[in-house]
Design a protein around this motif. Sequence first.
Motif, mmCIF file in Angstrom:
data_model
loop_
_atom_site.group_PDB
_atom_site.id
_atom_site.type_symbol
_atom_site.label_atom_id
_atom_site.label_comp_id
_atom_site.label_asym_id
_atom_site.label_seq_id
_atom_site.Cartn_x
_atom_site.Cartn_y
_atom_site.Cartn_z
ATOM 1 N N PHE A 168 -6.790 62.062 -3.586
ATOM 2 C CA PHE A 168 -7.119 61.504 -2.118
ATOM 3 C C PHE A 168 -7.353 60.176 -2.784
ATOM 4 O O PHE A 168 -8.513 59.358 -3.390
ATOM 5 C CB PHE A 168 -8.250 62.186 -1.649
ATOM 6 C CG PHE A 168 -7.793 63.525 -1.455
ATOM 7 C CD1 PHE A 168 -6.907 63.967 -0.409
ATOM 8 C CD2 PHE A 168 -8.531 64.328 -1.896
ATOM 9 C CE1 PHE A 168 -6.715 65.299 -0.306
ATOM 10 C CE2 PHE A 168 -8.144 66.007 -1.838
ATOM 11 C CZ PHE A 168 -7.392 66.434 -0.992
ATOM 12 N N GLU A 169 -6.476 59.050 -2.286
ATOM 13 C CA GLU A 169 -6.683 57.607 -2.417
ATOM 14 C C GLU A 169 -7.018 56.766 -1.529
ATOM 15 O O GLU A 169 -6.060 56.891 -0.377
ATOM 16 C CB GLU A 169 -5.437 57.011 -3.275
ATOM 17 C CG GLU A 169 -5.316 55.381 -3.320
ATOM 18 C CD GLU A 169 -6.630 54.819 -3.931
ATOM 19 O OE1 GLU A 169 -7.371 55.236 -4.912
ATOM 20 O OE2 GLU A 169 -6.982 53.707 -3.349
ATOM 21 N N VAL A 186 -3.539 43.757 -16.985
ATOM 22 C CA VAL A 186 -4.439 44.710 -17.775
ATOM 23 C C VAL A 186 -3.941 44.934 -18.988
ATOM 24 O O VAL A 186 -2.937 44.862 -19.304
ATOM 25 C CB VAL A 186 -4.724 45.851 -16.856
ATOM 26 C CG1 VAL A 186 -3.563 46.747 -16.851
ATOM 27 C CG2 VAL A 186 -5.857 46.863 -17.122
ATOM 28 N N VAL A 219 -14.981 60.512 -13.951
ATOM 29 C CA VAL A 219 -14.381 59.722 -14.703
ATOM 30 C C VAL A 219 -13.905 58.090 -14.829
ATOM 31 O O VAL A 219 -14.191 57.802 -13.627
ATOM 32 C CB VAL A 219 -12.504 60.504 -15.031
ATOM 33 C CG1 VAL A 219 -12.773 61.883 -15.224
ATOM 34 C CG2 VAL A 219 -12.026 60.138 -13.605
ATOM 35 N N THR A 238 -9.756 50.445 -19.070
ATOM 36 C CA THR A 238 -8.681 51.239 -18.738
ATOM 37 C C THR A 238 -8.434 52.111 -19.841
ATOM 38 O O THR A 238 -8.082 53.437 -19.371
ATOM 39 C CB THR A 238 -7.319 50.636 -18.435
ATOM 40 O OG1 THR A 238 -7.525 49.648 -17.092
ATOM 41 C CG2 THR A 238 -6.083 51.405 -18.216
HETATM 42 C C1 LIG Z 1 -6.864 47.432 -6.570
HETATM 43 C C2 LIG Z 1 -7.138 47.325 -7.936
HETATM 44 C C3 LIG Z 1 -6.963 46.354 -8.935
HETATM 45 C C4 LIG Z 1 -7.423 46.094 -10.187
HETATM 46 N N1 LIG Z 1 -6.967 45.152 -10.856
HETATM 47 C C5 LIG Z 1 -7.327 44.915 -12.166
HETATM 48 C C6 LIG Z 1 -6.856 43.875 -12.984
HETATM 49 O O1 LIG Z 1 -6.118 43.249 -12.650
HETATM 50 N N2 LIG Z 1 -7.199 44.038 -14.243
HETATM 51 C C7 LIG Z 1 -8.166 44.754 -14.780
HETATM 52 O O2 LIG Z 1 -8.517 44.740 -15.900
HETATM 53 N N3 LIG Z 1 -8.666 45.771 -13.878
HETATM 54 C C8 LIG Z 1 -8.401 45.796 -12.663
HETATM 55 N N4 LIG Z 1 -8.901 46.912 -11.905
HETATM 56 C C9 LIG Z 1 -9.801 47.797 -12.639
HETATM 57 C C10 LIG Z 1 -9.391 48.716 -13.303
HETATM 58 O O3 LIG Z 1 -8.483 49.660 -13.101
HETATM 59 C C11 LIG Z 1 -10.605 49.760 -13.738
HETATM 60 O O4 LIG Z 1 -11.806 48.848 -14.439
HETATM 61 C C12 LIG Z 1 -10.180 50.758 -15.105
HETATM 62 O O5 LIG Z 1 -8.821 50.822 -15.205
HETATM 63 C C13 LIG Z 1 -10.678 52.236 -14.900
HETATM 64 O O6 LIG Z 1 -9.887 52.703 -13.880
HETATM 65 P P1 LIG Z 1 -10.601 53.766 -12.862
HETATM 66 O O7 LIG Z 1 -9.305 54.491 -12.289
HETATM 67 O O8 LIG Z 1 -11.883 54.489 -13.326
HETATM 68 O O9 LIG Z 1 -11.179 52.731 -11.466
HETATM 69 P P2 LIG Z 1 -10.489 52.088 -10.661
HETATM 70 O O10 LIG Z 1 -9.356 51.239 -11.159
HETATM 71 O O11 LIG Z 1 -11.306 50.964 -9.749
HETATM 72 O O12 LIG Z 1 -9.646 53.019 -9.428
HETATM 73 C C14 LIG Z 1 -10.456 53.772 -8.453
HETATM 74 C C15 LIG Z 1 -9.594 53.869 -7.378
HETATM 75 O O13 LIG Z 1 -10.505 54.980 -6.530
HETATM 76 C C16 LIG Z 1 -10.145 54.410 -5.049
HETATM 77 N N5 LIG Z 1 -11.378 54.738 -4.190
HETATM 78 C C17 LIG Z 1 -12.530 54.339 -4.159
HETATM 79 N N6 LIG Z 1 -13.435 54.836 -3.225
HETATM 80 C C18 LIG Z 1 -12.614 55.733 -2.808
HETATM 81 C C19 LIG Z 1 -13.185 56.741 -1.928
HETATM 82 N N7 LIG Z 1 -14.206 56.909 -1.288
HETATM 83 N N8 LIG Z 1 -12.038 57.728 -1.657
HETATM 84 C C20 LIG Z 1 -10.743 57.410 -2.097
HETATM 85 N N9 LIG Z 1 -10.467 56.599 -3.066
HETATM 86 C C21 LIG Z 1 -11.442 55.858 -3.286
HETATM 87 C C22 LIG Z 1 -9.955 52.876 -5.119
HETATM 88 O O14 LIG Z 1 -8.975 52.406 -4.024
HETATM 89 C C23 LIG Z 1 -9.187 52.904 -6.507
HETATM 90 O O15 LIG Z 1 -7.813 53.037 -6.368
HETATM 91 C C24 LIG Z 1 -8.313 47.141 -10.538
HETATM 92 C C25 LIG Z 1 -8.857 48.220 -9.835
HETATM 93 C C26 LIG Z 1 -8.317 48.222 -8.613
HETATM 94 C C27 LIG Z 1 -8.994 49.408 -7.664
#
Ligand SMILES: Cc1cc2nc3c(=O)[nH]c(=O)nc-3n(C[C@H](O)[C@H](O)[C@H](O)COP(=O)(O)OP(=O)(O)OC[C@H]3O[C@@H](n4cnc5c(N)ncnc54)[C@H](O)[C@@H]3O)c2cc1C
Length: 472
Positions: free
Chosen positions: A93-94, A105, A377, A392
């Motif tokens: 769910f996004e 990245v 995670v 990442t």
């Molecule tokens: C839009 C975006 C752009 C990014 N751009 C970069 C970049 O250019 N360079 C870089 O180094 N890192 C970037 N990051 C961060 C990077 O992806 C993370 O630091 C790392 O990859 C860990 O990923 P993660 O999946 O744990 O968290 P994230 O990448 O932060 O993903 C979390 C996801 O959960 C979704 N979400 C949050 N709250 C809720 C909720 N309540 N219900 C449903 N969904 C929810 C968010 O929309 C997001 O898609 C970005 C993250 C996002 C969300």
Amino acid sequence: MQSVPLQTSHFLGQQRLVRTASLLRSSGGPGQSAGGHLAGVGINAAATAGRARVSMSSAVEKVDVAIIGGGPGGLATAKGITRACPELKVRVFERAKLRPRGASVFVMPNGMHALEALDPETHARVLAHHSPAGATVTRNMAGEVIGEAGGDSVAAPFASYGPCAYLLWASLQKALADSLPEGVLETEVRLGDSPPRDEGDHVRLQIVSAGRRPDGAAAKEIEARVVVGADGNQSQLRQHILGDGPSSSMGVGLFRALLPRPEKWIAPNSATIWAGPKQAFRTAVFQGDVATWTGIVPWPAEEEHLLQGRAYIAANDAGEGARFSPKERCLRAFEHWPDAVRGIIAATDADSILVHGQNYRDPDRCTVWGRGRATLVGDAAHLGTPLLGQGTSQALEDALELSRCIHAHGATSSALRAYERARQPLAQPIQAISVDLFKRFQAGESFPPDNEARLSIEHGFVARSFRPLPVA
Ligand SMILES: Cc1cc2nc3c(=O)[nH]c(=O)nc-3n(C[C@H](O)[C@H](O)[C@H](O)COP(=O)(O)OP(=O)(O)OC[C@H]3O[C@@H](n4cnc5c(N)ncnc54)[C@H](O)[C@@H]3O)c2cc1C
């Protein structure tokens, strides 16, 4: 032109020795592959819209694994579990609509090895987006060149451990999303505000619409055997299950954006850092003609409330509406900067600019990642600072281990605890070093302290390799 690996720069308001190639380490140098404009990195609109179009109803939907968040961590976890356990019903769910966002990245060799072990095909797709980082030119506020550093200086020390991928964040998200079976990913929906309820053999969750849904329905109930919080640096699920409050601010805000390369301001295959007092602006070019930029600015504590609770804020993100316009705010922050910087921001579509705070959690307060049928995670579990470029890669390692544990123990709380026991001792030292680096920097030490002890630990975790995920 002088080639200087280290140069004096103003960063965060203090004069420090800054390794310029490490400034904004997670985004950087130019790409060299051929390609088109933003359409080339666009999420397949038809496919994702189709996936998203499920009717919201009051009927309870039963799933084995509910994943909150479709960033790299959540999508890779879904890929691993659907591959290892095709009999399980997995849903992601996004909150946001999938569209080109973010900047660039690095996935370090350990992250790429984890992805390869998780799914060789997805690994190949991600690797295909890699753009070798070229030299980065640093300019001062007058536009004069004050330094040049090899663009691959982030990954080069670790090259012997295997390939790293340097790519658009949007390309990574798209590659992972496209790898999922139909119907797994649902966008523009988010976790509801009421806490998940543990009802014995399942957890009951409320999922609410985060966008303008054609069916207009507001909420649905999910019964999941386990729930995974992959909802990033402001994780709502974390607060529901652990309630440990907001993360700590590094005192900066980051603007990230991508746009078709504006010819007037950005040369093909170029990478530039403009370094000024207290803030910096960096551009890079990918796939021939997609430019990304990252602006880093001080973010005053009294304005922290604008960022807390909304991890990545874009003007029209998921229809929720930001509390301010990131583009206007960014233009104001760089008001007195060189024409090129202001020209690039002005040329960027407001919807493509997102802003977020750079936050971290102290590792000694991250010793618990889950309870009962819930776990975390990626950034939701162990949010460090970006100074090691491991965010990442660590999320991908989490995804592999969690998939392996669910394959071994089923969608059960035992699987979640086995995952946490395996991953915590590996992820926590990385989180700890990244936070320590930031605190030393804040305290006035040179940046980054590349001492041997740290480097040998860093080499240890980048060198990791993984057994392939067992598949059905
Ligand atoms: C839009 C975006 C752009 C990014 N751009 C970069 C970049 O250019 N360079 C870089 O180094 N890192 C970037 N990051 C961060 C990077 O992806 C993370 O630091 C790392 O990859 C860990 O990923 P993660 O999946 O744990 O968290 P994230 O990448 O932060 O993903 C979390 C996801 O959960 C979704 N979400 C949050 N709250 C809720 C909720 N309540 N219900 C449903 N969904 C929810 C968010 O929309 C997001 O898609 C970005 C993250 C996002 C969300």
